[in-house]
Write a protein that holds these residues in place. Structure first.
Motif, PDB file in Angstrom:
ATOM      1  N   THR A  65     -11.780  -0.794   0.423  1.00 20.56           N
ATOM      2  CA  THR A  65     -11.650  -0.719   1.872  1.00 20.56           C
ATOM      3  C   THR A  65     -11.931  -2.093   2.457  1.00 20.56           C
ATOM      4  OG1 THR A  65     -12.255   0.586   3.826  1.00 20.56           O
ATOM      5  CG2 THR A  65     -14.048  -0.071   2.356  1.00 20.56           C
TER       6      THR A  65
ATOM      7  N   GLY B 225     -11.955   3.164  -5.159  1.00 18.06           N
ATOM      8  CA  GLY B 225     -10.953   2.423  -4.410  1.00 18.06           C
ATOM      9  C   GLY B 225     -11.567   1.283  -3.629  1.00 18.06           C
TER      10      GLY B 225
ATOM     11  N   LEU C 294      -4.464  -2.956   1.760  1.00 21.10           N
ATOM     12  CA  LEU C 294      -5.513  -2.095   2.300  1.00 21.10           C
ATOM     13  C   LEU C 294      -5.306  -1.771   3.770  1.00 21.10           C
ATOM     14  CD1 LEU C 294      -8.762  -3.579   0.694  1.00 21.10           C
ATOM     15  CD2 LEU C 294      -7.002  -2.122  -0.329  1.00 21.10           C
TER      16      LEU C 294
ATOM     17  N   TRP D 223      -0.516   4.529  -0.059  1.00 20.94           N
ATOM     18  CA  TRP D 223      -1.275   5.300   0.925  1.00 20.94           C
ATOM     19  C   TRP D 223      -2.764   5.084   0.709  1.00 20.94           C
ATOM     20  CZ3 TRP D 223      -4.435   8.519  -1.748  1.00 20.94           C
ATOM     21  CH2 TRP D 223      -3.981   9.052  -2.965  1.00 20.94           C
ATOM     22  N   SER D 224      -3.532   5.465   1.729  1.00 18.79           N
ATOM     23  CA  SER D 224      -4.983   5.434   1.625  1.00 18.79           C
ATOM     24  C   SER D 224      -5.545   6.738   2.162  1.00 18.79           C
ATOM     25  CB  SER D 224      -5.577   4.246   2.394  1.00 18.79           C
ATOM     26  OG  SER D 224      -5.290   4.358   3.779  1.00 18.79           O
TER      27      SER D 224
ATOM     28  N   MET E 281       0.849  -1.194   0.000  1.00 12.52           N
ATOM     29  CA  MET E 281       0.000   0.000   0.000  1.00 12.52           C
ATOM     30  C   MET E 281       0.878   1.234   0.000  1.00 12.52           C
ATOM     31  SD  MET E 281      -2.894   1.201   2.748  1.00 12.52           S
ATOM     32  CE  MET E 281      -1.701   1.425   4.076  1.00 12.52           C
TER      33      MET E 281
ATOM     34  N   GLY F 282      -8.932   2.922   5.792  1.00 10.59           N
ATOM     35  CA  GLY F 282      -9.071   4.009   4.835  1.00 10.59           C
ATOM     36  C   GLY F 282      -9.636   3.490   3.528  1.00 10.59           C
ATOM     37  N   VAL F 283      -9.605   4.355   2.525  1.00  9.09           N
ATOM     38  CA  VAL F 283      -9.970   3.972   1.163  1.00  9.09           C
ATOM     39  C   VAL F 283      -8.703   4.033   0.325  1.00  9.09           C
ATOM     40  CG1 VAL F 283     -11.298   4.565  -0.894  1.00  9.09           C
ATOM     41  CG2 VAL F 283     -12.332   4.808   1.386  1.00  9.09           C
ATOM     42  N   THR F 284      -8.257   2.871  -0.122  1.00 16.21           N
ATOM     43  CA  THR F 284      -7.060   2.790  -0.960  1.00 16.21           C
ATOM     44  C   THR F 284      -7.464   3.005  -2.418  1.00 16.21           C
ATOM     45  OG1 THR F 284      -5.999   1.237   0.562  1.00 16.21           O
ATOM     46  CG2 THR F 284      -5.146   1.329  -1.696  1.00 16.21           C
TER      47      THR F 284
END
Length: 305
Positions: A162, A160, A286, A3-4, A1, A202-204
């Protein structure tokens, strides 16, 4: 990942929440450009936001300081869930492998009362005989309005991904007091209780997920592995699930489509959540969604203003 996108409190955000960027090591950084906007605001204009975010320089963003994460989307308009979408999960529930595979089966969760975020408690209902189960799931976050999609067109409508925990009351699925036998299954009672939809962290963005059908999905309760599978065991792919949902209803920016849970749920083994448990879900790329379990007799569901 890489970032998200997250929703956080603290770190200079005042009494409210702010949209931030969470790196793989858990560091949360501010996004001053989006001050005063929610993650749902960004998703409502996702094509423009995505264009900006693809070029963001993470290392130059100021630290947000000590923060607490909320549910990333507060609150989605809809949480659409696909049931029975993993071959191994059907097998553990003593259901024969379907051939051919049919269309996805859907139910809904209440977005404003069921959705909680990282570290928020899953509150067990205060009733005798409760049997509350866990279900780790890949959640697809919609970024463009979608209706009657073909599977090939779904990617253009995804913002994205989650993590979702489809917490389920097994004691409520079958109703002996139903008005008639054909109405004996009550999916709303089984799936819709307060705090029964942890999401996050978060939402990636979709561009960081090369293949949503090649993600390891793992759930532990108190450190003991209960689910350990891959999204490649899905009966209907994540894109097929979204396409099928869009043929039932219009999907809007910020909606979450949960794509089903793999084998390892508690019901077949007679194992259910207890006060003091900790549920942790990890999905490749994620991050980690962690939630304690509390007793509804002593703790009310957390309300987010």
């Amino acid at each position: 990942m890489t970032w998200s996108l997250v929703t956080y409190r603290g770190g200079g955000s005042g009494d409210g929440t702010a949209v931030g960027l969470r790196e793989a090591d858990g560091t949360v950084r501010a996004l001053p450009h989006y001050a005063g906007r929610t993650l749902l605001d960004l998703l409502e204009d996702w094509p423009a936001a995505a264009k900006e975010l693809r070029t963001i320089e993470v290392s130059r963003l100021p630290l947000a300081g000590q923060v607490r994460l909320d549910a990333p989307i507060r609150f989605p308009r809809k949480v659409v869930c696909a049931g029975a979408n993993y071959f191994a999960h059907l097998a553990e529930m003593k259901v024969d492998r379907p051939d051919p595979v049919g269309a996805p089966y859907f139910f809904l969760k209440p977005p404003s009362t069921a959705v909680i975020g990282p570290d928020d408690p899953i509150v067990l209902p205060d009733r005798p005989g409760r049997r509350i189960d866990w279900e780790a799931e890949l959640g697809v976050v919609i970024g463009r309005q979608a209706r009657d999609l073909d599977e090939a067109d779904v990617a253009d409508h995804i913002a994205g991904y989650t993590i979702v925990n489809d917490v389920s009351a097994r004691d409520r699925l079958s109703r002996p007091d139903a008005v008639a036998p054909p109405f004996g299954f009550d999916w709303t009672s089984a799936k819709g209780e307060d705090t029964f939809c942890p999401t996050g962290p978060g939402v990636t963005p979709a561009w960081f997920v090369d293949d949503p059908q090649d993600l390891r999905i793992r759930l532990t309760v108190n450190g003991i592995v209960k689910q350990d599978s891959s999204t490649d065991d899905m009966m209907n792919s994540a894109f097929a699930v979204v396409a099928a949902a869009s043929r039932i209803m219009t999907l809007e920016p910020g909606d979450i489509v949960a794509t089903g849970s793999p084998a390892g749920v508690g019901a077949p083994r007679g194992e259910f959540l207890q006060p003091g448990d900790e549920v942790v879900i990890e999905i490749d790329g994620l991050g980690t969604l962690r939630n304690p379990v509390a007793d509804g007799a002593v703790e009310s569901p957390r309300r987010i203003a």
